[in-house]
Design an enzyme around this catalytic site. Structure first.
Site, PDB file in Angstrom:
ATOM      1  N   ASP A 172       9.856  -9.846  -0.607  1.00  0.00           N
ATOM      2  CA  ASP A 172       8.923  -8.738  -0.820  1.00  0.00           C
ATOM      3  C   ASP A 172       9.714  -7.490  -1.235  1.00  0.00           C
ATOM      4  O   ASP A 172      10.664  -7.113  -0.544  1.00  0.00           O
ATOM      5  CB  ASP A 172       8.175  -8.500   0.502  1.00  0.00           C
ATOM      6  CG  ASP A 172       7.001  -7.563   0.372  1.00  0.00           C
ATOM      7  OD1 ASP A 172       6.412  -7.506  -0.720  1.00  0.00           O
ATOM      8  OD2 ASP A 172       6.656  -6.909   1.374  1.00  0.00           O
ATOM      9  N   HIS A 173       9.343  -6.870  -2.334  1.00  0.00           N
ATOM     10  CA  HIS A 173      10.002  -5.650  -2.813  1.00  0.00           C
ATOM     11  C   HIS A 173      11.524  -5.785  -2.924  1.00  0.00           C
ATOM     12  O   HIS A 173      12.273  -4.957  -2.375  1.00  0.00           O
ATOM     13  CB  HIS A 173       9.655  -4.443  -1.916  1.00  0.00           C
ATOM     14  CG  HIS A 173       8.204  -4.086  -1.953  1.00  0.00           C
ATOM     15  ND1 HIS A 173       7.627  -3.399  -3.000  1.00  0.00           N
ATOM     16  CD2 HIS A 173       7.194  -4.352  -1.081  1.00  0.00           C
ATOM     17  CE1 HIS A 173       6.335  -3.241  -2.769  1.00  0.00           C
ATOM     18  NE2 HIS A 173       6.049  -3.827  -1.615  1.00  0.00           N
ATOM     19  N   HIS A 215       0.923   1.405   1.331  1.00  0.00           N
ATOM     20  CA  HIS A 215       1.495   0.666   2.452  1.00  0.00           C
ATOM     21  C   HIS A 215       1.241   1.412   3.769  1.00  0.00           C
ATOM     22  O   HIS A 215       1.262   2.637   3.795  1.00  0.00           O
ATOM     23  CB  HIS A 215       3.010   0.509   2.271  1.00  0.00           C
ATOM     24  CG  HIS A 215       3.382  -0.399   1.138  1.00  0.00           C
ATOM     25  ND1 HIS A 215       4.080   0.025   0.036  1.00  0.00           N
ATOM     26  CD2 HIS A 215       3.161  -1.720   0.944  1.00  0.00           C
ATOM     27  CE1 HIS A 215       4.270  -0.992  -0.781  1.00  0.00           C
ATOM     28  NE2 HIS A 215       3.723  -2.062  -0.264  1.00  0.00           N
TER      29      HIS A 215
HETATM   30  P1  13P Z   1       0.307  -3.297   4.277  1.00  0.00           P
HETATM   31  O1  13P Z   1       1.307  -3.124   5.361  1.00  0.00           O
HETATM   32  O2  13P Z   1      -0.404  -2.033   3.951  1.00  0.00           O
HETATM   33  O3  13P Z   1      -0.603  -4.440   4.566  1.00  0.00           O
HETATM   34  O4  13P Z   1       1.117  -3.679   2.934  1.00  0.00           O
HETATM   35  C1  13P Z   1       1.827  -4.876   2.872  1.00  0.00           C
HETATM   36  C2  13P Z   1       2.547  -5.015   1.581  1.00  0.00           C
HETATM   37  O5  13P Z   1       2.111  -4.582   0.534  1.00  0.00           O
HETATM   38  C3  13P Z   1       3.822  -5.749   1.605  1.00  0.00           C
HETATM   39  O6  13P Z   1       4.432  -5.775   0.348  1.00  0.00           O
HETATM   40  O1  G3H Z   2       6.064  -3.423   1.753  1.00  0.00           O
HETATM   41  C1  G3H Z   2       6.027  -2.942   2.884  1.00  0.00           C
HETATM   42  C2  G3H Z   2       5.983  -3.826   4.066  1.00  0.00           C
HETATM   43  O2  G3H Z   2       4.997  -3.394   4.959  1.00  0.00           O
HETATM   44  C3  G3H Z   2       7.329  -3.973   4.709  1.00  0.00           C
HETATM   45  O3  G3H Z   2       7.737  -2.935   5.517  1.00  0.00           O
HETATM   46  O4  G3H Z   2      10.271  -2.858   5.299  1.00  0.00           O
HETATM   47  O5  G3H Z   2       9.090  -1.983   7.344  1.00  0.00           O
HETATM   48  O6  G3H Z   2       9.233  -4.431   6.889  1.00  0.00           O
HETATM   49  P1  G3H Z   2       9.158  -3.031   6.293  1.00  0.00           P
HETATM   50 ZN    ZN Z   3       4.178  -4.022  -0.816  1.00  0.00          ZN
END
Ligand code: 13P
Ligand code: G3H
Ligand code: ZN
Length: 284
Positions: A82-83, A180
């Site tokens: 993720d990201h 987010h």
């Molecule tokens: P939320 O925490 O707002 O559900 O977002 C999750 C997200 O986009 C993770 O990439």
């Molecule tokens: O993309 C955002 C997610 O909620 C992840 O957040 O880096 O705190 O795990 P985090």
């Molecule tokens: Zn995200």
């Protein structure tokens, strides 16, 4: 089952006009909750690990926990970064066994985002890993911004068409007003923008920041072509609230299993609700 690439799941979702849930995991209980929920709903599911999760649990632990859960599962499970922040990190995740990665170049100028995404795709394609990119800026709920600035953050549909054409990316995360974390008020989603992107872009659309978005808005976004919905915050809330209930009711409790067990059950429940909302129940 071994991990399935996200693009395989999203192609099926496109055919069936539903969305696959992508749930953030940070520890064993949440990994188990996600896969238990998917099993109970007979749904395909995406486990995803953020920067924070990798830092907290360690890349190898995340992969080992997710692999264990997926191998025992009878529903398709993907493991997705993720990201992702850099080419190097994406390579580490591919090497560690992720079946799908996100390269988030959304903070870069357009041409640099394209170049980075292409660089990742050149390697990922060769090893059967699918790639999500991001265009536009998905806010944080702490952002206190004007309407003009808000609009400037959102994905430009023409740019989205150009970006997908130039990169050939497998899926695209777009900014249509979600953020987010927890929302302060009611989230405002730009559905016209989503429809316009959908009309210009053939690849599956990803919605980030989906916790706290009203169910009706999620259904509408899926009807307009969103095929992957990211959820983290709602799991955190359910998990921590359940743990807190035990601690408040039994301040003398020192067995972590008595605290984290109910938290895992609460997380499973909210994930099952989301899976049903996304229409992926019974689609395994
Ligand atoms: P939320 O925490 O707002 O559900 O977002 C999750 C997200 O986009 C993770 O990439
Ligand atoms: O993309 C955002 C997610 O909620 C992840 O957040 O880096 O705190 O795990 P985090
Ligand atoms: Zn995200």
């Amino acid at each position: 089952m071994p991990f399935v690439p996200v693009d395989v799941l999203l192609k099926r979702a496109e055919e069936g006009q539903y969305a696959v849930g992508a749930f953030n995991c940070n520890n064993m209980e949440i990994v188990q909750a996600i896969v238990a929920a998917a099993e109970a709903e007979r749904a395909p599911v995406i486990l995803q690990a953020s920067q924070g999760a990798i830092k907290y649990a360690g890349l190898d632990f995340i992969v080992a926990m997710a692999r264990q859960a997926a191998e025992k599962a009878s529903v398709p499970v993907a493991l997705h970064l993720d990201h992702g922040t850099s080419f190097a990190q994406v390579m580490q995740c591919i090497r560690a066994g992720f079946s799908s990665v996100m390269i988030d170049g959304s903070k870069l100028p357009l041409e640099e985002n394209i170049a980075l995404t292409r660089q990742v795709l050149a390697v990922a394609r060769a090893v059967g890993v699918s790639v999500e990119a991001e265009l536009g800026k998905i806010g944080g709920t702490e952002d206190d911004i004007s309407v003009a600035d808000w609009e400037a953050m959102l994905t430009d549909p023409e740019e989205a068409r150009y970006f997908v054409e130039q990169t050939g990316v497998d899926s695209l995360a777009i900014a249509i007003g979600t953020a987010h974390g927890r929302y302060k008020g009611e989230p405002r989603l730009d559905f016209d923008r989503l429809a316009r992107v959908r009309s210009l872009v053939q690849v599956p659309i990803v919605l980030h920041g989906s916790s706290g978005v009203p169910d009706e808005a999620i259904r509408r976004a899926i009807a307009l072509g969103v095929r992957k919905v990211n959820i983290d915050t709602n799991i955190r809330e359910a998990f921590v609230a359940a743990a807190r209930r035990v601690v408040d009711a039994h301040p003398e409790e020192i067995d972590p299993r008595k605290i984290l067990g109910p938290a895992r059950e609460a997380a499973t429940e909210i994930i099952r609700e989301k899976i049903r909302l996304f229409g992926s129940s019974g689609k395994a």
